[in-house]
Design an enzyme around this catalytic site. Structure first.
Site, short mmCIF file in Angstrom:
data_model
loop_
_atom_site.label_atom_id
_atom_site.label_comp_id
_atom_site.label_asym_id
_atom_site.label_seq_id
_atom_site.Cartn_x
_atom_site.Cartn_y
_atom_site.Cartn_z
N GLY A 15 71.60 75.74 -1.71
CA GLY A 15 72.44 76.14 -0.64
C GLY A 15 73.92 76.34 -1.69
NE ARG A 76 67.79 76.28 1.03
CZ ARG A 76 68.75 75.44 0.94
NH1 ARG A 76 68.60 74.50 0.03
NH2 ARG A 76 69.69 75.60 1.76
CG ASP A 107 69.64 64.64 -4.71
OD1 ASP A 107 70.24 64.42 -5.69
OD2 ASP A 107 69.53 63.92 -3.76
CB THR A 129 75.63 70.20 -2.07
OG1 THR A 129 75.32 70.08 -0.70
CG2 THR A 129 75.63 68.93 -2.49
CG ASP A 131 75.42 69.17 3.06
OD1 ASP A 131 76.00 70.04 3.62
OD2 ASP A 131 74.00 69.28 2.96
CG ASP A 133 73.77 65.70 0.20
OD1 ASP A 133 74.08 66.23 -0.59
OD2 ASP A 133 72.67 65.93 1.20
NE ARG A 175 68.86 71.94 7.59
CZ ARG A 175 68.27 72.86 6.78
NH1 ARG A 175 67.53 72.54 5.87
NH2 ARG A 175 68.87 74.03 6.90
O1 F6P Z 1 74.17 73.11 1.49
C1 F6P Z 1 73.60 72.25 2.34
C2 F6P Z 1 73.56 72.55 3.71
O2 F6P Z 1 74.92 73.44 4.02
C3 F6P Z 1 73.16 71.73 4.82
O3 F6P Z 1 74.49 71.10 5.15
C4 F6P Z 1 72.67 72.72 5.82
O4 F6P Z 1 71.80 72.26 6.73
C5 F6P Z 1 71.72 73.57 5.09
O5 F6P Z 1 72.48 73.87 3.71
C6 F6P Z 1 71.62 74.94 5.49
O6 F6P Z 1 70.86 75.73 4.51
P1 F6P Z 1 70.44 77.13 4.49
O7 F6P Z 1 71.50 78.07 4.00
O8 F6P Z 1 69.16 77.30 3.88
O9 F6P Z 1 70.36 77.51 6.17
#
Ligand code: F6P
Length: 327
Positions: A15, A76, A107, A129, A131, A133, A175
């Site tokens: 992300g 990804r 990670d 990120t 998050d 995290d 998430r």
């Molecule tokens: O970057 C982390 C995050 O923002 C999470 O908080 C979220 O659940 C996820 O990415 C969403 O990912 P995507 O853009 O693939 O829907």
């Protein structure tokens, strides 16, 4: 003496997060400063497999610090999970003459770097990120901007909630982690904050704080819910309505939190981390993650970093509970 690295590949993966561009700029400019060439790999591991690259120089990263998103795109990659995919990624590095890679992401990005280190490449990870995290680092690029974006929207929501005496349930990203929810909840003076790290008791964690707020004279309520909370914002809103009959509205902030110009904090952290990544490579180091320990910049072995665990910030959690009246 021969230099440890001559040409670096830099990429963003997973992300995106505001500040990634500032990190790319810093990697490129630091590399140039140290006499190292830099190539941008587009679309993360996907680009590494498919030879999707762009050469980068001092001018091509000009003005990047203030731009959200990532100029190198992010993805990804499913293909990178296979040995064939990883061999193709190594082949791209050989063809382009890359002896080192800097991966900016989470990670998953770091785990990918480890597989390439096993194949002889020097690798450094940078935590990016929203998050926040990543266990080895107290701070990750994009967190501050995402929190500020959420707070700005919630402040606006509060105006209309106040006018109509409603209850607002706002879902923020996260998430698997509640750092954004907790921080945003404290910053906007939420009535209650729900995070995925804690099993939610609707009565004590949600309904009772609303009742207490009503008893002390409030006629509108702001509930912050992290995306990863069981049932999500709609279930939370349903529970509130059933228990209190309040006019309850759901707002999902979603990907808006991942965009926008990075804050000063994110620009500065990203710039330092980019510098540190190249410095480590120039010193002949590999398999490291650049991280923050409080306000200091440090680095960890990637294996060690991936084995670490990060819980919610207990001080913030305690303050949130005190201010929302949760016992
Ligand atoms: O970057 C982390 C995050 O923002 C999470 O908080 C979220 O659940 C996820 O990415 C969403 O990912 P995507 O853009 O693939 O829907």
């Amino acid at each position: 003496m021969e230099k440890a690295v001559r040409r670096i590949g830099v990429f963003t993966s997973g992300g995106d997060a505001p500040g990634m561009n500032a990190a790319i700029r810093s990697v490129v400019r630091t590399a140039i400063h140290m006499g190292i060439e830099c190539v941008g790999i587009r679309r993360g591991y996907h680009g590494l497999i498919n030879g999707d690259f762009v050469t980068l120089n001092f001018d091509s990263v000009s003005g990047l610090s203030r731009r959200g998103g990532t100029m190198l795109y992010s993805a990804r990659s499913e293909d990178f999970k296979s040995e064939v995919g990883r061999e193709r990624a190594v082949a791209t590095c050989k063809l382009l003459g890359l002896d080192a890679l800097v991966g900016i992401g989470g990670d998953g990005t770091f785990r990918g770097l480890l597989t390439l280190a096993d194949k002889g490449l020097s690798v450094i990870g940078i935590p990016g990120t929203i998050d926040n995290d990543i266990a080895c680092s107290t701070y990750t690029i994009g967190y501050d901007t995402a929190c500020n974006t959420a707070v700005e929207s919630i402040d606006k929501l509060r105006d209309t909630m106040q006018s109509h005496e409603r209850c607002s349930v706002v879902e923020v990203m996260g998430r698997h982690a509640g750092h954004v929810a907790l921080n945003v909840g404290v910053a906007c003076g939420a009535t209650a904050v729900l995070v995925p790290e804690q099993v939610v008791n609707y009565e004590t964690d949600l309904v009772e704080p609303i009742r207490r707020a009503r008893l002390s004279g409030r006629t509108h309520f702001m509930i912050i819910v992290a995306e990863g909370v069981q049932g999500g914002a709609y279930e939370v809103a349903k529970q509130i309505h059933e228990a209190t009959a309040l006019d309850t509205r759901v707002t999902i902030l979603g990907h808006v939190q991942r965009g926008g110009a990075p804050t000063v904090r994110d620009r500065v952290a990203a710039t330092y981390m980019g510098y540190e990544a190249v410095r480590l490579l120039a010193e002949g180091k590999t398999c490291r993650v650049v991280a923050m320990d409080g306000e200091s910049y440090v680095d960890y072995d990637i294996h060690e970093a991936l084995a670490m665990k990060k819980g919610l910030d207990q001080q913030t959690y305690t303050v949130m509970r005190a201010l929302t009246g949760v016992q």
